[in-house]
Scaffold this motif. Structure first.
Motif, PDB file in Angstrom:
ATOM      1  N   TYR A  35       7.705 -32.472  30.822  1.00 27.39           N
ATOM      2  CA  TYR A  35       7.884 -31.324  31.507  1.00 27.39           C
ATOM      3  C   TYR A  35       7.302 -31.207  33.010  1.00 27.39           C
ATOM      4  O   TYR A  35       6.274 -31.974  33.077  1.00 27.39           O
ATOM      5  CB  TYR A  35       7.428 -30.136  30.667  1.00 27.39           C
ATOM      6  N   ASN A  56      12.461 -27.875  22.507  1.00 26.78           N
ATOM      7  CA  ASN A  56      12.692 -26.342  23.115  1.00 26.78           C
ATOM      8  C   ASN A  56      11.747 -25.172  22.469  1.00 26.78           C
ATOM      9  O   ASN A  56      11.195 -24.506  23.189  1.00 26.78           O
ATOM     10  CB  ASN A  56      14.169 -26.073  22.939  1.00 26.78           C
ATOM     11  N   THR A  57      11.869 -25.256  21.152  1.00 28.47           N
ATOM     12  CA  THR A  57      10.625 -24.407  20.368  1.00 28.47           C
ATOM     13  C   THR A  57       9.340 -24.386  21.058  1.00 28.47           C
ATOM     14  O   THR A  57       8.539 -23.184  21.059  1.00 28.47           O
ATOM     15  CB  THR A  57      10.651 -24.501  18.770  1.00 28.47           C
ATOM     16  N   ASN A  60       8.801 -23.061  24.598  1.00 30.85           N
ATOM     17  CA  ASN A  60       8.918 -21.603  24.481  1.00 30.85           C
ATOM     18  C   ASN A  60       7.600 -21.094  23.811  1.00 30.85           C
ATOM     19  O   ASN A  60       7.175 -20.159  24.386  1.00 30.85           O
ATOM     20  CB  ASN A  60      10.144 -21.232  23.552  1.00 30.85           C
ATOM     21  N   ALA A  63       4.832 -21.718  26.374  1.00 27.79           N
ATOM     22  CA  ALA A  63       5.085 -20.914  27.715  1.00 27.79           C
ATOM     23  C   ALA A  63       4.680 -19.356  27.288  1.00 27.79           C
ATOM     24  O   ALA A  63       3.889 -18.853  28.034  1.00 27.79           O
ATOM     25  CB  ALA A  63       6.452 -21.087  28.194  1.00 27.79           C
ATOM     26  N   LYS A  64       5.033 -19.093  26.089  1.00 25.10           N
ATOM     27  CA  LYS A  64       4.526 -17.832  25.585  1.00 25.10           C
ATOM     28  C   LYS A  64       2.969 -17.614  25.587  1.00 25.10           C
ATOM     29  O   LYS A  64       2.472 -16.486  25.856  1.00 25.10           O
ATOM     30  CB  LYS A  64       5.340 -17.304  24.321  1.00 25.10           C
ATOM     31  N   CYS A  83       7.219 -11.122  22.321  1.00 25.18           N
ATOM     32  CA  CYS A  83       7.757 -11.628  23.511  1.00 25.18           C
ATOM     33  C   CYS A  83       8.720 -12.571  23.222  1.00 25.18           C
ATOM     34  O   CYS A  83       9.241 -13.107  23.985  1.00 25.18           O
ATOM     35  CB  CYS A  83       6.953 -11.772  24.584  1.00 25.18           C
ATOM     36  N   TRP A  84       8.853 -12.886  22.047  1.00 23.97           N
ATOM     37  CA  TRP A  84       9.821 -13.870  21.603  1.00 23.97           C
ATOM     38  C   TRP A  84      11.407 -13.695  21.635  1.00 23.97           C
ATOM     39  O   TRP A  84      11.788 -12.641  21.371  1.00 23.97           O
ATOM     40  CB  TRP A  84       9.697 -14.400  20.100  1.00 23.97           C
ATOM     41  N   PRO A  85      12.244 -14.683  22.357  1.00 24.36           N
ATOM     42  CA  PRO A  85      13.545 -14.360  22.458  1.00 24.36           C
ATOM     43  C   PRO A  85      14.129 -14.142  20.760  1.00 24.36           C
ATOM     44  O   PRO A  85      13.708 -15.096  19.973  1.00 24.36           O
ATOM     45  CB  PRO A  85      14.316 -15.532  23.159  1.00 24.36           C
ATOM     46  N   TYR A  88      13.746 -17.543  18.039  1.00 27.34           N
ATOM     47  CA  TYR A  88      12.838 -18.317  18.410  1.00 27.34           C
ATOM     48  C   TYR A  88      11.468 -17.858  17.359  1.00 27.34           C
ATOM     49  O   TYR A  88      10.685 -18.662  16.989  1.00 27.34           O
ATOM     50  CB  TYR A  88      12.151 -18.555  19.655  1.00 27.34           C
ATOM     51  N   ARG A  89      11.483 -16.703  17.282  1.00 26.51           N
ATOM     52  CA  ARG A  89      10.235 -16.015  16.363  1.00 26.51           C
ATOM     53  C   ARG A  89      10.297 -16.527  14.914  1.00 26.51           C
ATOM     54  O   ARG A  89       9.487 -16.805  14.374  1.00 26.51           O
ATOM     55  CB  ARG A  89      10.058 -14.448  16.425  1.00 26.51           C
TER      56      ARG A  89
END
Length: 117
Positions: A35, A56-57, A60, A63-64, A83-85, A88-89
């Motif tokens: 990245y 991707n998971t 994310n 980043a969170k 805050c998870w889209p 994703y949670r």
């Protein structure tokens, strides 16, 4: 990394996601994680190969974790402002459950505290 708690949390995310991907996605094509920017400064030093979904998971989740506004950070399952889209949670919950139980069964007792609290 200056914050040891942040470093520990990211290390646990890496361990759990790597185990999950290696056990559940054996047939999928894997690539080395790489990245740019802030994610790269935290993740590129690890020699880790993951499938696209797990990369991707992981990205994310890291980043969170980096951007979490709470000090000290509460466990995500107890957070008042998740805050998870969407999706994703649930995926991260699946990864943590599978890997946490796997590590506990294999004697990695240091993960018990993080898994339950």
């Amino acid at each position: 990394m200056k914050n040891l708690k942040l470093q520990k949390d990211i290390s646990i995310l890496l361990d759990f996601t790597s185990l999950y991907c290696n056990e559940k996605h054996k047939e999928r094509e894997k690539e080395k994680i790489f990245y740019e920017g802030i994610l790269g400064s935290y993740l590129n030093r690890y020699d880790l190969f993951l499938c696209k979904d797990c990369r991707n998971t992981l990205a994310n989740g890291v980043a969170k974790r980096i951007l979490c506004p709470y000090k000290p950070k509460p466990p995500c399952k107890k957070c008042k402002t998740p805050c998870w889209p969407k999706g994703y949670r649930e995926k991260m919950r699946e990864i943590m459950k599978f890997s946490g139980l796997y590590f506990i069964k294999k004697g990695r007792l240091n993960y018990i505290f993080k898994y339950f609290f």
